[in-house]
Design a protein around this motif. Structure first.
Motif, PDB file in Angstrom:
ATOM      1  N   CYS A 271      27.685  14.491 -17.423  1.00 46.02           N
ATOM      2  CA  CYS A 271      28.572  14.875 -16.878  1.00 46.02           C
ATOM      3  C   CYS A 271      29.813  14.382 -16.803  1.00 46.02           C
ATOM      4  CB  CYS A 271      28.591  14.352 -15.070  1.00 46.02           C
ATOM      5  SG  CYS A 271      28.430  12.800 -14.586  1.00 46.02           S
ATOM      6  N   GLY A 272      29.565  13.276 -17.695  1.00 41.53           N
ATOM      7  CA  GLY A 272      31.188  12.923 -18.117  1.00 41.53           C
ATOM      8  C   GLY A 272      32.039  11.473 -16.792  1.00 41.53           C
ATOM      9  N   ALA A 273      30.474  11.063 -15.903  1.00 41.39           N
ATOM     10  CA  ALA A 273      31.546  10.341 -14.944  1.00 41.39           C
ATOM     11  C   ALA A 273      31.957   9.036 -14.963  1.00 41.39           C
ATOM     12  CB  ALA A 273      31.130  10.289 -14.101  1.00 41.39           C
ATOM     13  N   HIS A 274      32.978   8.667 -15.589  1.00 38.00           N
ATOM     14  CA  HIS A 274      32.835   6.997 -15.596  1.00 38.00           C
ATOM     15  C   HIS A 274      32.400   6.371 -14.671  1.00 38.00           C
ATOM     16  CE1 HIS A 274      35.279   3.212 -16.700  1.00 38.00           C
ATOM     17  NE2 HIS A 274      35.554   3.032 -15.153  1.00 38.00           N
ATOM     18  N   LEU A 275      32.056   5.014 -15.318  1.00 37.99           N
ATOM     19  CA  LEU A 275      30.782   4.116 -14.785  1.00 37.99           C
ATOM     20  C   LEU A 275      31.020   3.182 -14.955  1.00 37.99           C
ATOM     21  CD1 LEU A 275      27.787   5.334 -17.215  1.00 37.99           C
ATOM     22  CD2 LEU A 275      28.067   5.925 -14.983  1.00 37.99           C
ATOM     23  N   GLY A 276      32.196   2.075 -16.142  1.00 42.04           N
ATOM     24  CA  GLY A 276      32.550   1.065 -16.493  1.00 42.04           C
ATOM     25  C   GLY A 276      33.209   0.815 -17.906  1.00 42.04           C
TER      26      GLY A 276
ATOM     27  N   TYR B 293      26.957  -4.038 -20.242  1.00 44.35           N
ATOM     28  CA  TYR B 293      27.497  -3.405 -19.036  1.00 44.35           C
ATOM     29  C   TYR B 293      28.353  -2.698 -18.431  1.00 44.35           C
ATOM     30  CZ  TYR B 293      25.572  -0.442 -23.562  1.00 44.35           C
ATOM     31  OH  TYR B 293      25.710   0.502 -24.405  1.00 44.35           O
ATOM     32  N   CYS B 294      29.600  -3.793 -18.087  1.00 41.67           N
ATOM     33  CA  CYS B 294      30.483  -3.600 -16.511  1.00 41.67           C
ATOM     34  C   CYS B 294      30.037  -2.132 -16.447  1.00 41.67           C
ATOM     35  CB  CYS B 294      31.155  -4.170 -16.678  1.00 41.67           C
ATOM     36  SG  CYS B 294      31.407  -5.308 -15.513  1.00 41.67           S
ATOM     37  N   ILE B 295      29.445  -1.984 -14.539  1.00 47.04           N
ATOM     38  CA  ILE B 295      29.478  -0.814 -13.985  1.00 47.04           C
ATOM     39  C   ILE B 295      29.585  -1.012 -13.030  1.00 47.04           C
ATOM     40  CG2 ILE B 295      27.942   0.978 -13.594  1.00 47.04           C
ATOM     41  CD1 ILE B 295      28.403   1.143 -16.615  1.00 47.04           C
ATOM     42  N   ASN B 296      30.319  -0.232 -12.514  1.00 49.18           N
ATOM     43  CA  ASN B 296      30.818   0.106 -10.599  1.00 49.18           C
ATOM     44  C   ASN B 296      29.943   0.798 -10.359  1.00 49.18           C
ATOM     45  OD1 ASN B 296      33.803  -0.387 -11.303  1.00 49.18           O
ATOM     46  ND2 ASN B 296      33.763   1.769 -12.690  1.00 49.18           N
ATOM     47  N   SER B 297      29.406  -0.256  -9.202  1.00 45.83           N
ATOM     48  CA  SER B 297      28.009  -0.118  -8.308  1.00 45.83           C
ATOM     49  C   SER B 297      28.078   1.657  -7.930  1.00 45.83           C
ATOM     50  CB  SER B 297      28.128  -0.959  -7.005  1.00 45.83           C
ATOM     51  OG  SER B 297      27.640  -1.712  -7.583  1.00 45.83           O
TER      52      SER B 297
END
Length: 133
Positions: free
Chosen positions: A100-105, A119-123
């Motif tokens: 879906c193209g969501a920004h993850l981090g 992989y530094c990902i936003n909760s």
């Protein structure tokens, strides 16, 4: 979950919280040590907040000390996409949901073996599924 990827901002705003929209659709970042999954250790699967696609497994999660959930690899390489990010005067590699193209981090080359990646990902871009796939 609906996996439609061509939604308008107005449609995303009705489905996401303001914080989810800011991070996932506007490429924001949550403050370190504030996300619900940064110190979370339960076994399971992390899915995309926007579309529900499986992204990361708890087995590949590690404590990076950065304040964000960190993983040394995605659940499936095809689940995430990357692109160069030159925002904020830095040169980084952005990680997005391939579905879906969501920004993850962002992903950095300073993680543990065997990949050496972090992989530094936003909760807020993740939903936890204790049942897994």
């Amino acid at each position: 979950m609906d996996r439609q990827t061509d939604k308008t901002d107005a449609e995303w705003r009705t489905e996401l919280t303001p914080e989810q929209f800011r991070v996932c659709r506007q490429k924001g970042t949550e403050p370190p040590f504030t996300g619900r999954y940064h110190a979370f250790k339960d076994p399971g699967l992390y899915r995309c907040t926007c579309c529900g696609e499986p992204l990361f497994r708890s087995e590949e999660k590690f404590d990076s000390g950065t304040g964000w959930p960190s993983f040394w690899q995605p659940a499936d390489e095809a689940a995430v996409a990357t692109e160069e990010d030159r925002s904020h005067g830095m040169r980084r590699t952005e990680v997005t949901c391939a579905s879906c193209g969501a920004h993850l981090g962002h992903v950095f080359p300073d993680g543990p073996r065997p990949t050496g990646l972090r992989y530094c990902i936003n909760s807020v871009s993740l939903e936890f599924d204790p049942e897994g796939p």
